[in-house]
Scaffold this motif. Structure first.
Motif, PDB file in Angstrom:
ATOM      1  N   HIS A 114       8.382  -7.668  -5.205  1.00  0.00           N
ATOM      2  CA  HIS A 114       9.173  -6.608  -4.569  1.00  0.00           C
ATOM      3  C   HIS A 114       9.126  -5.361  -5.452  1.00  0.00           C
ATOM      4  CE1 HIS A 114      12.664  -4.369  -3.124  1.00  0.00           C
ATOM      5  NE2 HIS A 114      12.690  -5.159  -2.062  1.00  0.00           N
ATOM      6  N   TYR A 157       7.813 -12.108  -2.929  1.00  0.00           N
ATOM      7  CA  TYR A 157       7.946 -12.098  -1.474  1.00  0.00           C
ATOM      8  C   TYR A 157       6.618 -12.550  -0.880  1.00  0.00           C
ATOM      9  CZ  TYR A 157      12.410  -9.575  -0.835  1.00  0.00           C
ATOM     10  OH  TYR A 157      13.739  -9.227  -0.785  1.00  0.00           O
ATOM     11  N   LYS A 195       4.561 -11.966   2.858  1.00  0.00           N
ATOM     12  CA  LYS A 195       4.529 -11.306   4.167  1.00  0.00           C
ATOM     13  C   LYS A 195       3.073 -11.136   4.584  1.00  0.00           C
ATOM     14  CE  LYS A 195       9.026 -10.395   3.789  1.00  0.00           C
ATOM     15  NZ  LYS A 195      10.056 -11.127   4.559  1.00  0.00           N
ATOM     16  N   ASP A 247      11.331  -6.593   5.388  1.00  0.00           N
ATOM     17  CA  ASP A 247       9.962  -6.217   5.044  1.00  0.00           C
ATOM     18  C   ASP A 247       9.837  -4.706   4.908  1.00  0.00           C
ATOM     19  OD1 ASP A 247       9.834  -5.377   7.791  1.00  0.00           O
ATOM     20  OD2 ASP A 247       9.212  -7.400   8.377  1.00  0.00           O
ATOM     21  N   VAL A 264      12.124  -3.509   1.713  1.00  0.00           N
ATOM     22  CA  VAL A 264      10.942  -3.692   0.858  1.00  0.00           C
ATOM     23  C   VAL A 264      10.179  -2.390   0.669  1.00  0.00           C
ATOM     24  CG1 VAL A 264       8.694  -4.839   0.693  1.00  0.00           C
ATOM     25  CG2 VAL A 264      10.708  -6.136   1.402  1.00  0.00           C
TER      26      VAL A 264
END
Length: 250
Positions: free
Chosen positions: A97, A104, A106, A199, A204
């Motif tokens: 992050h 994280y 994604k 996100d 983020v």
């Protein structure tokens, strides 16, 4: 006396050899974890239905080259990336992050220079709608965390990468966003669980290339019910055998 001394010396040599083997094994594990593959467990439901809590996967550390984020504890040893390779649209990646330095995971949606927006749940890249097809409703609380059927959509990115997303609700804060322009050297990341993912649309923000840890490759173990892999007595009922050796990006 000599026999006693010989036995003592033999025991000491065996102990030294044992310590040497342990140290070598730890160093080898550290090298593999730093340069090749890092095990990673899914901490949240943001990547459902692709990845579930209780999934354990391998992250390829060499996929994007190496930065401080690639090294355990992220020591500030150098800047930028070594042997850098750029993430591709559709990759599922682990990254630090930008502010909290927490790991994280994604999906890469926007590349440097892209314009990203969501309108009424439809993803747009550079003004063009990403093809989105309703493929059914999923009624499995282990996958959706919902005690009701949830709509599942298949998206196809401009480079042909296909994956499924969950649509928990037709009207959430993530279903209509402003247009984001991704800065150079940064990426726009989104979770496949579009209505339950912190996100790049939210906290983020844009993720710098040097924050990437690696690309998620394959699920090697999966257990449901919040169970630990060490709780062997729960394996008969909680193991998700159908997820073993599953791709971590589809």
């Amino acid at each position: 006396m000599s026999n006693v001394a010989d036995k003592t010396e033999t025991k000491q040599n065996s102990f030294v050899e044992l310590i040497s083997v342990i140290v070598q094994a730890l160093l080898l594990a550290l090298v593999i974890r730093t340069l090749l593959f890092q095990p990673f467990s899914i901490p949240s439901g943001s990547m459902r239905p692709t990845l579930l809590e209780g999934d354990y996967l391998f992250v390829s550390k060499f996929a994007y080259g190496y930065s401080n984020a690639s090294i355990p504890f992220s020591p500030d040893l150098f800047s930028g990336r070594i042997w850098s390779d750029n993430p591709e649209r559709g990759d599922v990646a682990v990254f630090k992050h930008p502010t909290s330095n927490v790991d994280y995971i994604k999906r890469v949606i926007g590349l440097p220079g892209d314009r990203i927006q969501v309108r009424d749940g439809q993803l747009f890249i550079n003004g063009d709608a990403v093809p989105r097809e309703l493929v059914g409703a999923l009624d499995d609380v282990d996958v959706t965390e919902q005690n009701r059927p949830v709509d599942v959509y298949e998206e196809t990115l401009p480079n042909g990468v296909k994956y499924t997303t969950l649509d928990l609700s037709p009207q959430t804060s993530g279903d209509n966003t402003r247009e984001f322009t991704v800065p150079e050297g940064h990426y726009f990341m989104m979770g496949d669980n579009r209505d339950n993912s912190n996100d790049s649309r939210f906290g983020v923000g844009f993720v710098p290339l040097e924050n990437f840890v690696g690309r998620a490759n394959i699920v090697f173990f999966s257990i449901a019910g919040g169970a630990s892999p060490l709780e062997i007595w729960r394996w008969p009922t909680e193991l998700r055998l159908d997820r073993f050796f599953k791709s971590a990006s589809k």
